[in-house]
Design an enzyme around this catalytic site. Structure first.
Site, mmCIF file in Angstrom:
data_model
loop_
_atom_site.group_PDB
_atom_site.id
_atom_site.type_symbol
_atom_site.label_atom_id
_atom_site.label_comp_id
_atom_site.label_asym_id
_atom_site.label_seq_id
_atom_site.Cartn_x
_atom_site.Cartn_y
_atom_site.Cartn_z
ATOM 1 N N ASP A 38 20.501 -11.749 8.512
ATOM 2 C CA ASP A 38 21.144 -12.111 7.236
ATOM 3 C C ASP A 38 20.221 -11.983 6.032
ATOM 4 O O ASP A 38 20.690 -11.975 4.907
ATOM 5 C CB ASP A 38 21.791 -13.510 7.300
ATOM 6 N N SER A 132 20.943 -29.128 7.904
ATOM 7 C CA SER A 132 20.504 -29.097 6.500
ATOM 8 C C SER A 132 21.495 -28.319 5.637
ATOM 9 O O SER A 132 21.816 -28.739 4.529
ATOM 10 C CB SER A 132 19.089 -28.537 6.371
ATOM 11 N N GLU A 165 17.828 -24.330 -0.605
ATOM 12 C CA GLU A 165 16.963 -24.357 0.582
ATOM 13 C C GLU A 165 15.796 -23.377 0.437
ATOM 14 O O GLU A 165 14.665 -23.684 0.800
ATOM 15 C CB GLU A 165 17.785 -24.024 1.837
ATOM 16 N N ASP A 177 24.045 -19.737 7.188
ATOM 17 C CA ASP A 177 24.380 -21.119 7.547
ATOM 18 C C ASP A 177 25.263 -21.772 6.486
ATOM 19 O O ASP A 177 26.265 -22.415 6.785
ATOM 20 C CB ASP A 177 23.103 -21.959 7.712
HETATM 21 C C1 GLA Z 1 18.254 -19.849 10.140
HETATM 22 C C2 GLA Z 1 18.487 -19.395 8.706
HETATM 23 C C3 GLA Z 1 19.598 -18.347 8.623
HETATM 24 C C4 GLA Z 1 19.351 -17.207 9.614
HETATM 25 C C5 GLA Z 1 19.005 -17.754 11.016
HETATM 26 C C6 GLA Z 1 18.583 -16.673 11.955
HETATM 27 O O1 GLA Z 1 19.360 -20.530 10.627
HETATM 28 O O2 GLA Z 1 18.830 -20.490 7.883
HETATM 29 O O3 GLA Z 1 19.716 -17.862 7.305
HETATM 30 O O4 GLA Z 1 18.349 -16.352 9.153
HETATM 31 O O5 GLA Z 1 17.979 -18.723 10.965
HETATM 32 O O6 GLA Z 1 19.628 -15.787 12.198
#
Ligand code: GLA
Length: 391
Positions: A38, A132, A165, A177
């Site tokens: 991502d 989070s 974040e 997320d």
């Molecule tokens: C964490 C990050 C996401 C993504 C995942 C791995 O959850 O917050 O943005 O990069 O790791 O896929």
């Protein structure tokens, strides 16, 4: 605690006032496939959970913010909107709330008055299920509704939460997320193209199979720094590949183009990182196509390949997670199993035939206890809706 009890607890802690209390909910997420793509312009395939964080909020009429969490034993935390919003080590979970206020302010939103907030969650923290992000998105939705901010929709809330974040808290994450928590839909996963923020809901027709999350209960303290290092390594690989291809992100390359140009990277570690990202992106698209035509077996195989790539090329697994995944692969009725989320501990996600779930639990529990002297937690989950106000 029920919603009524949560409101009662809120009134007990913060007292009465003329202002109305309002309740909001934001879920965690599990990613089915598409890991560490991502922040490389690739595809992800997460769904929101029916586990999450519920929060009671009330405006105060002054400039003070007062917060409490039933999941923490730290009482009421306070700060003033007249002080600059800065990250303090002792802030802990409060830094996510501060970060969201900061991100809204940076966007030009006026936060005219303070508020009170009491939260409670059933998401295990540190399990890689995005507690989070849920807290950020919850705060973002509450801020939007309490201050009646115009032109802030759920996608904007996700974007501002991610900014909180990455730029305020300092975990340089992608959008997955926060997007899943803000935009989730019951019964569906989201195929999200993180380059253009284009998305589609894909119904999770799993037949009698279940999504099972296994929390390893391992959280390595260096997750954030190791995560940021991976991001930097991807950036280095990209820079080299840009010498021979006109691309903005690693995922602009398909597998063939990568294979024919990868020598330009001239660094084994960076090559492995790029290989994971580019193959994982292709795998994600293929996995979703398989799911759409009901080929769950193929979906599961691609999940397994995703794990191997995360383990060997991206190097974000750990012995405990590898053990849980390998044990799962051996069980009849397990369709696929892999590490989910950032890695370095956290959880695995598995697709398990309904009649095999009990065996799955038993065998993983016994094996994990024997090997690591720890007991994993299991969550049989469903895809749920995204952030919302509870009337
Ligand atoms: C964490 C990050 C996401 C993504 C995942 C791995 O959850 O917050 O943005 O990069 O790791 O896929």
């Amino acid at each position: 605690m029920t919603r009524v009890e949560l409101i009662e607890e809120f009134l007990k802690r913060f007292g009465d006032s003329d202002q109305a209390v309002r309740v909001f909910y934001a879920p965690g997420r599990v990613n089915l496939i598409g890991e560490h793509t991502d922040y490389n312009g690739g595809h992800v395939f997460p769904c929101a959970l029916t586990l999450g964080i519920e929060g009671v909020f009330r405006l105060r009429g002054d400039r003070t913010v007062r917060l409490a969490s039933l999941n923490e034993a730290d009482g009421i935390r306070t700060f003033s909107l007249d002080d600059p919003l800065v990250l303090r080590e002792e802030d802990g979970w409060v830094s996510y709330v501060k970060g969201v206020l900061w991100a809204f302010q940076m966007r030009g939103c006026v936060i005219p008055e303070g508020f009170e907030m009491l939260i409670e969650g059933d998401l295990p923290a540190g399990a890689g299920l995005s507690s989070s992000a849920a807290l950020e998105v919850l705060t973002g939705m509450a801020v939007t509704r309490l201050y009646e901010l115009q032109n802030v929709n759920e996608i904007e809330i996700a974007v501002l939460s991610q900014r909180a974040e990455s730029k305020f808290v300092g975990m340089n994450c992608g959008i997955m997320d926060q997007f899943a928590s803000a935009m989730g839909r019951k019964g569906c996963a989201i195929l999200l193209n993180t380059d253009r923020i284009r998305y589609e809901y894909v119904p999770l027709h799993l037949g009698d199979a279940k999504i099972v999350i296994t929390n390893s209960k391992v959280k390595h303290s260096l997750v954030d720094s190791a995560y940021n290092t991976r991001r930097t390594e991807c950036g280095k690989a990209l820079k080299k590949l840009q010498l021979v291809s006109n691309i903005n992100h690693l995922c602009d390359l398909d597998v063939d183009k990568f294979e024919s140009t990868k020598d330009v990277i001239m660094n084994d570690t960076y090559t492995k990182r790029a290989r994971h990202v580019i193959y994982e992106n292709a795998r994600t698209i293929r996995a979703v196509s398989a799911l759409r035509v009901g080929n769950l077996k193929r979906f599961g195989e691609l999940m397994n390949q995703s794990h191997i790539s995360l383990r060997d090329d991206y190097e974000v697994s750990c012995p405990e997670i590898d053990f849980l995944v390998k044990s799962a692969w051996k069980i009849d009725g397990v369709i696929g199993s892999r590490l989910t989320g950032a890695g370095f501990g956290g959880s695995t996600v598995s697709i398990v035939r309904g009649d095999a779930v009990e065996t799955f639990r038993e065998q993983l529990t016994k094996g994990y206890q024997d090997r690591f002297n720890m007991t994993p937690d299991f969550y049989v989950v469903e895809a749920g809706d995204g952030v919302r106000e509870i009337p």
